[in-house]
Design a protein around this motif. Structure first.
Motif, PDB file in Angstrom:
ATOM      1  N   GLY A  91       0.866  -1.344   0.056  1.00 21.49           N
ATOM      2  CA  GLY A  91      -0.122   0.053   0.000  1.00 21.49           C
ATOM      3  C   GLY A  91       0.771   1.248  -0.189  1.00 21.49           C
ATOM      4  N   TRP A  92       0.104   2.537  -0.389  1.00 22.80           N
ATOM      5  CA  TRP A  92       1.074   3.647  -0.656  1.00 22.80           C
ATOM      6  C   TRP A  92       1.393   3.994   0.887  1.00 22.80           C
ATOM      7  CZ3 TRP A  92      -0.220   8.148   1.644  1.00 22.80           C
ATOM      8  CH2 TRP A  92      -1.417   8.364   2.346  1.00 22.80           C
ATOM      9  N   ALA A  93       0.624   4.070   1.898  1.00 19.57           N
ATOM     10  CA  ALA A  93       1.088   4.743   3.197  1.00 19.57           C
ATOM     11  C   ALA A  93       2.402   3.981   3.636  1.00 19.57           C
ATOM     12  CB  ALA A  93       0.169   4.531   4.077  1.00 19.57           C
ATOM     13  N   THR A  94       2.535   2.794   3.694  1.00 16.55           N
ATOM     14  CA  THR A  94       3.698   2.005   4.139  1.00 16.55           C
ATOM     15  C   THR A  94       4.945   2.167   3.321  1.00 16.55           C
ATOM     16  OG1 THR A  94       2.235   0.264   4.932  1.00 16.55           O
ATOM     17  CG2 THR A  94       4.466  -0.401   4.656  1.00 16.55           C
ATOM     18  N   GLY A  95       4.535   2.201   1.993  1.00 16.39           N
ATOM     19  CA  GLY A  95       5.506   2.407   1.030  1.00 16.39           C
ATOM     20  C   GLY A  95       6.205   3.926   1.142  1.00 16.39           C
ATOM     21  N   LEU A  96       5.376   5.031   1.406  1.00 20.13           N
ATOM     22  CA  LEU A  96       5.765   6.247   1.661  1.00 20.13           C
ATOM     23  C   LEU A  96       6.472   6.330   3.123  1.00 20.13           C
ATOM     24  CD1 LEU A  96       5.765   9.120   0.882  1.00 20.13           C
ATOM     25  CD2 LEU A  96       3.695   9.497   2.080  1.00 20.13           C
ATOM     26  N   ILE A  97       5.816   5.648   4.042  1.00 17.46           N
ATOM     27  CA  ILE A  97       6.857   5.625   5.269  1.00 17.46           C
ATOM     28  C   ILE A  97       8.349   4.860   5.251  1.00 17.46           C
ATOM     29  CG2 ILE A  97       6.878   4.445   7.595  1.00 17.46           C
ATOM     30  CD1 ILE A  97       4.003   4.525   7.667  1.00 17.46           C
ATOM     31  N   VAL A  98       8.464   3.819   4.285  1.00 13.57           N
ATOM     32  CA  VAL A  98       9.674   3.344   4.297  1.00 13.57           C
ATOM     33  C   VAL A  98      10.584   4.185   3.268  1.00 13.57           C
ATOM     34  CG1 VAL A  98      10.710   1.099   3.353  1.00 13.57           C
ATOM     35  CG2 VAL A  98       8.731   0.644   4.543  1.00 13.57           C
ATOM     36  N   ALA A  99      10.050   4.861   2.413  1.00 11.05           N
ATOM     37  CA  ALA A  99      10.908   5.497   1.492  1.00 11.05           C
ATOM     38  C   ALA A  99      11.474   6.627   2.130  1.00 11.05           C
ATOM     39  CB  ALA A  99      10.212   5.980   0.339  1.00 11.05           C
ATOM     40  N   LEU A 100      10.479   7.305   2.900  1.00  7.94           N
ATOM     41  CA  LEU A 100      10.941   8.595   3.826  1.00  7.94           C
ATOM     42  C   LEU A 100      11.910   8.250   4.831  1.00  7.94           C
ATOM     43  CD1 LEU A 100       7.702  10.751   4.008  1.00  7.94           C
ATOM     44  CD2 LEU A 100       9.639  11.050   2.586  1.00  7.94           C
ATOM     45  N   ALA A 101      11.750   6.909   5.385  1.00  7.55           N
ATOM     46  CA  ALA A 101      12.764   6.747   6.466  1.00  7.55           C
ATOM     47  C   ALA A 101      13.947   6.160   6.140  1.00  7.55           C
ATOM     48  CB  ALA A 101      12.027   5.321   7.368  1.00  7.55           C
ATOM     49  N   VAL A 102      13.886   5.841   5.005  1.00  8.31           N
ATOM     50  CA  VAL A 102      15.314   5.233   4.184  1.00  8.31           C
ATOM     51  C   VAL A 102      15.941   6.754   3.777  1.00  8.31           C
ATOM     52  CG1 VAL A 102      16.333   4.472   2.076  1.00  8.31           C
ATOM     53  CG2 VAL A 102      14.600   3.030   3.226  1.00  8.31           C
ATOM     54  N   ILE A 103      15.289   7.602   3.081  1.00  7.58           N
ATOM     55  CA  ILE A 103      16.062   8.962   2.637  1.00  7.58           C
ATOM     56  C   ILE A 103      16.480   9.688   3.994  1.00  7.58           C
ATOM     57  CG2 ILE A 103      15.626  10.844   1.410  1.00  7.58           C
ATOM     58  CD1 ILE A 103      13.629   9.630  -0.293  1.00  7.58           C
ATOM     59  N   SER A 104      15.793   9.506   4.797  1.00 11.56           N
ATOM     60  CA  SER A 104      15.862  10.792   6.102  1.00 11.56           C
ATOM     61  C   SER A 104      17.102  10.079   6.712  1.00 11.56           C
ATOM     62  CB  SER A 104      14.724  10.997   6.785  1.00 11.56           C
ATOM     63  OG  SER A 104      14.320   9.637   7.403  1.00 11.56           O
ATOM     64  N   THR A 105      17.249   8.640   6.925  1.00 11.89           N
ATOM     65  CA  THR A 105      18.368   8.154   7.611  1.00 11.89           C
ATOM     66  C   THR A 105      19.774   8.188   6.915  1.00 11.89           C
ATOM     67  OG1 THR A 105      16.649   6.665   8.628  1.00 11.89           O
ATOM     68  CG2 THR A 105      19.095   5.892   8.486  1.00 11.89           C
ATOM     69  N   VAL A 106      19.730   8.049   5.478  1.00 12.81           N
ATOM     70  CA  VAL A 106      20.883   8.296   4.989  1.00 12.81           C
ATOM     71  C   VAL A 106      21.267   9.733   5.253  1.00 12.81           C
ATOM     72  CG1 VAL A 106      22.020   8.432   2.571  1.00 12.81           C
ATOM     73  CG2 VAL A 106      20.541   6.515   3.228  1.00 12.81           C
ATOM     74  N   LEU A 107      20.416  10.671   5.015  1.00 16.25           N
ATOM     75  CA  LEU A 107      20.978  12.182   5.226  1.00 16.25           C
ATOM     76  C   LEU A 107      21.301  12.006   6.809  1.00 16.25           C
ATOM     77  CD1 LEU A 107      17.949  14.026   3.246  1.00 16.25           C
ATOM     78  CD2 LEU A 107      20.479  13.435   2.645  1.00 16.25           C
ATOM     79  N   CYS A 108      20.495  11.569   7.659  1.00 19.04           N
ATOM     80  CA  CYS A 108      20.666  11.691   9.274  1.00 19.04           C
ATOM     81  C   CYS A 108      22.451  11.193   9.192  1.00 19.04           C
ATOM     82  CB  CYS A 108      20.034  10.988   9.901  1.00 19.04           C
ATOM     83  SG  CYS A 108      20.426  10.739  11.689  1.00 19.04           S
ATOM     84  N   GLY A 109      22.832  10.111   8.514  1.00 19.75           N
ATOM     85  CA  GLY A 109      24.129   9.620   8.736  1.00 19.75           C
ATOM     86  C   GLY A 109      25.296  10.449   8.263  1.00 19.75           C
ATOM     87  N   VAL A 110      25.002  11.384   6.963  1.00 18.02           N
ATOM     88  CA  VAL A 110      25.925  12.188   6.516  1.00 18.02           C
ATOM     89  C   VAL A 110      26.163  13.477   7.507  1.00 18.02           C
ATOM     90  CG1 VAL A 110      26.245  13.833   4.517  1.00 18.02           C
ATOM     91  CG2 VAL A 110      25.428  11.624   4.145  1.00 18.02           C
ATOM     92  N   LEU A 111      24.715  14.003   7.766  1.00 23.33           N
ATOM     93  CA  LEU A 111      24.820  15.101   8.731  1.00 23.33           C
ATOM     94  C   LEU A 111      25.678  14.840  10.445  1.00 23.33           C
ATOM     95  CD1 LEU A 111      21.533  16.712   8.201  1.00 23.33           C
ATOM     96  CD2 LEU A 111      23.652  17.318   7.228  1.00 23.33           C
ATOM     97  N   ALA A 112      25.285  13.615  10.659  1.00 22.84           N
ATOM     98  CA  ALA A 112      25.950  13.220  12.045  1.00 22.84           C
ATOM     99  C   ALA A 112      27.005  13.041  11.937  1.00 22.84           C
ATOM    100  CB  ALA A 112      25.017  11.799  12.649  1.00 22.84           C
TER     101      ALA A 112
END
Length: 341
Positions: A91-112
């Protein structure tokens, strides 16, 4: 005839190192089967104990080949586990949660990593390993990063920490899901969307029941499916860096715009999705992927000394803890919002 002789001499040159990596990987798998624990972690540590062999002229070429070719082949074969239908079923809701989680976590890694005064490549490795699929993601990202004196030690740090933290999450996160009273569906989304490695997701998910386990497995496969997108994006960014483009000499040979193992990954996803892959072939490719990853991870351990890893200090550990905490809180927050809608 000359070509045949060249190939034969190359195989003779590689054979000792490849055989050593295979034997150590088999020993690590045996210890894991007998006593439990993550087999990749055993492979890394046992390989590191034979670090001196990575400098021996007799075994060094084979160890290098295992770390580059065999490891990438194992990552490419992961595509046999995923279909487009599995991803659509979320479903789109779960897919959106996963996609945003992946993108934000990669960015979090770079910033941290920047805040901790670590290299941007270490941030990508930590963020990618946490966001996607643990050790396999770290190895895939390392394969497209520019080669420098710290790449192997950074990769080993990310792989070891991702494996350890994934095991901790496997034990802790089902208790968190139960304490928060998450329904089985959303408990599966939480476990599949946050735990690093596939095997630990399966164990944690089915500890809460069939529905939670099935959902966690599919969500995790969606995260694995995003591996190709993330690695491709990193590959494009790395190629555009001035220091890299200036050092590449002009050549007339055709070169794929993305690494070959990603092409294999996408191709296998397509074949599996089209129904052209039998169950026995899928299982065989899955076992081959695990075998190649074990051999490749063992070679990675051999290429990096434990002394060098110890000298990296506390910062990589804090970095991995930060990315792990971020993705857990992000997914829990997104689930809370979705349940209110």
């Amino acid at each position: 005839m000359e070509t045949w002789n060249a190939h034969s001499s190359r195989l003779v040159e590689l054979w000792p190192g490849v055989a050593l990596c295979v034997v150590i990987a088999l020993a690590a798998a045996l210890v894991s089967n007998k006593h439990g624990g993550p087999p990749m972690l055993y492979g890394l540590l046992m390989g590191a104990a034979f670090h001196y062999q990575s400098h021996d002229p007799r075994t060094a070429p084979g160890v290098d080949a295992c770390m580059r070719v065999v490891l990438r082949l194992g990552i490419g074969l992961l595509g046999a586990r995923i279909t487009v239908g599995q991803i659509q079923s979320l479903g789109w809701a779960t897919g959106l949660i996963v996609a945003l989680a992946v993108i934000s976590t990669v960015l979090c890694g770079v910033l941290a990593a920047r805040w901790l005064r670590l290299s941007w490549s270490m941030g990508l490795l930590a963020g990618g390993a946490t966001a996607i699929c643990g050790a396999a993601a770290a190895l895939a990202i390392a394969a497209v990063l520019p080669k420098d004196e710290h790449r192997e030690s950074n990769t080993l740090s990310a792989v070891v920490l991702a494996t350890v933290l994934s095991t901790v999450a496997m034990l802790l996160y089902p208790l968190v899901a139960s304490a928060l009273g998450l329904p089985p569906l959303w408990a599966g989304v939480f476990l599949g969307g946050t735990i690093h490695d596939v095997a630990q997701v399966v164990v944690a998910g089915y500890s809460l029941g069939q529905e939670a386990g099935d959902t966690a497995s599919i969500v995790k496969l969606l995260r694995v499916g995003l591996l190709v997108v993330v690695v491709m994006a990193i590959s494009v960014v790395v190629r555009k860096r001035p220091s890299q483009t200036a050092a590449v000499p002009p050549t007339r040979r055709f070169k794929l715009p993305v690494p070959g193992f990603l092409v294999l990954f996408v191709g296998l996803v397509g074949v599996h999705s089209a129904g052209w892959m039998s169950t026995s072939l899928q299982l065989s490719l899955g076992e081959s992927s695990r075998a190649c990853l074990m051999v490749g991870v063992t070679a990675l351990g051999m290429k990096t000394s434990l002394g060098g890893l110890a000298r990296t200090g506390w910062r990589p550990t804090v970095l991995m803890l930060a990315t792990s905490l971020w993705i857990a809180l992000f997914v829990l927050g997104a689930i809370e919002v979705a349940m209110q809608l």
